[in-house]
Design a protein around this motif. Sequence first.
Motif, short mmCIF file in Angstrom:
data_model
loop_
_atom_site.label_atom_id
_atom_site.label_comp_id
_atom_site.label_asym_id
_atom_site.label_seq_id
_atom_site.Cartn_x
_atom_site.Cartn_y
_atom_site.Cartn_z
N TYR A 9 71.64 28.10 49.33
CA TYR A 9 72.10 27.77 47.99
C TYR A 9 70.90 27.89 47.06
CZ TYR A 9 73.94 24.92 44.10
OH TYR A 9 74.34 24.46 42.88
N ARG A 14 75.48 30.79 44.34
CA ARG A 14 76.14 29.56 43.93
C ARG A 14 77.56 29.40 44.45
NH1 ARG A 14 75.60 29.47 37.69
NH2 ARG A 14 76.34 27.37 38.05
N MET A 15 77.95 30.17 45.45
CA MET A 15 79.35 30.15 45.90
C MET A 15 79.81 28.78 46.39
SD MET A 15 79.47 32.23 49.44
CE MET A 15 79.37 31.38 50.98
N GLU A 17 79.41 25.98 45.03
CA GLU A 17 79.76 25.09 43.92
C GLU A 17 81.26 24.97 43.72
OE1 GLU A 17 77.64 26.50 40.49
OE2 GLU A 17 75.72 25.81 41.28
N LYS A 18 82.02 25.92 44.24
CA LYS A 18 83.47 25.93 44.03
C LYS A 18 84.22 24.98 44.95
CE LYS A 18 83.59 30.49 42.07
NZ LYS A 18 83.26 31.82 42.42
N GLY A 19 83.77 24.80 46.17
CA GLY A 19 84.52 23.96 47.08
C GLY A 19 83.68 23.02 47.91
N PRO A 22 81.58 20.10 45.78
CA PRO A 22 82.47 19.03 45.31
C PRO A 22 83.05 18.19 46.46
CG PRO A 22 82.93 21.05 44.11
CD PRO A 22 81.98 21.41 45.23
N THR A 23 83.34 18.83 47.58
CA THR A 23 83.84 18.09 48.74
C THR A 23 82.77 17.17 49.30
OG1 THR A 23 85.41 19.85 49.27
CG2 THR A 23 84.85 18.31 51.05
N GLU A 137 73.19 26.87 32.67
CA GLU A 137 74.51 27.03 33.29
C GLU A 137 75.37 28.04 32.52
OE1 GLU A 137 76.16 24.96 36.16
OE2 GLU A 137 74.05 25.44 36.49
N ALA A 141 76.57 31.88 33.91
CA ALA A 141 77.98 32.30 34.00
C ALA A 141 78.17 33.74 33.56
CB ALA A 141 78.86 31.37 33.17
#
Length: 160
Positions: A9, A14-15, A17-19, A22-23, A137, A141
């Motif tokens: 990371y 940054r992949m 960051e999507k799942g 947050p989990t 950030e 993007a």
Amino acid sequence: PLTAIQSEYSIMERMFEKGVIPTCEELGIGFVPFSPLASSFLSGKISADMKYSGDDVRRVITRFDPANINANQPLLNLIKQFAEKKEATPAQVSLAWMLHKKDFVVPIPGSRKLERIEENLGAAEVNLTEGEFNQIEEELANIEIHGNRTDEDIAKLREL
């Protein structure tokens, strides 16, 4: 119980960051990024004319192909812009960005030299304001990253 997850990371990869991240936050699990400086790509010292040999994994990571180094220059420019503003190195800004994200994300930058360890530790002294962090950030993007991440290419090294 699961206490931590370790994976690549960085500001460049940054992949998670999507799942995953947050989990981890929801379940109270630590996230330990390896290669938080993208195999030194984020040090700002990589150039398209550099060559890698032997067991140096960068020789098979497509981020280090000359065309991808040039294509990823907008990311390096962004990091260098903040490094100048903060009187820090690009590596320190990259680590400061990560340290600012979440308190349960604890990067482990690899270091073989004392000066790299000292530089990495200096990242803790680089304080990004909320506005600076948000600016990074927002700009990230709009930056497309070219080339594969480290663990996608390690299998190629094993085949050689």
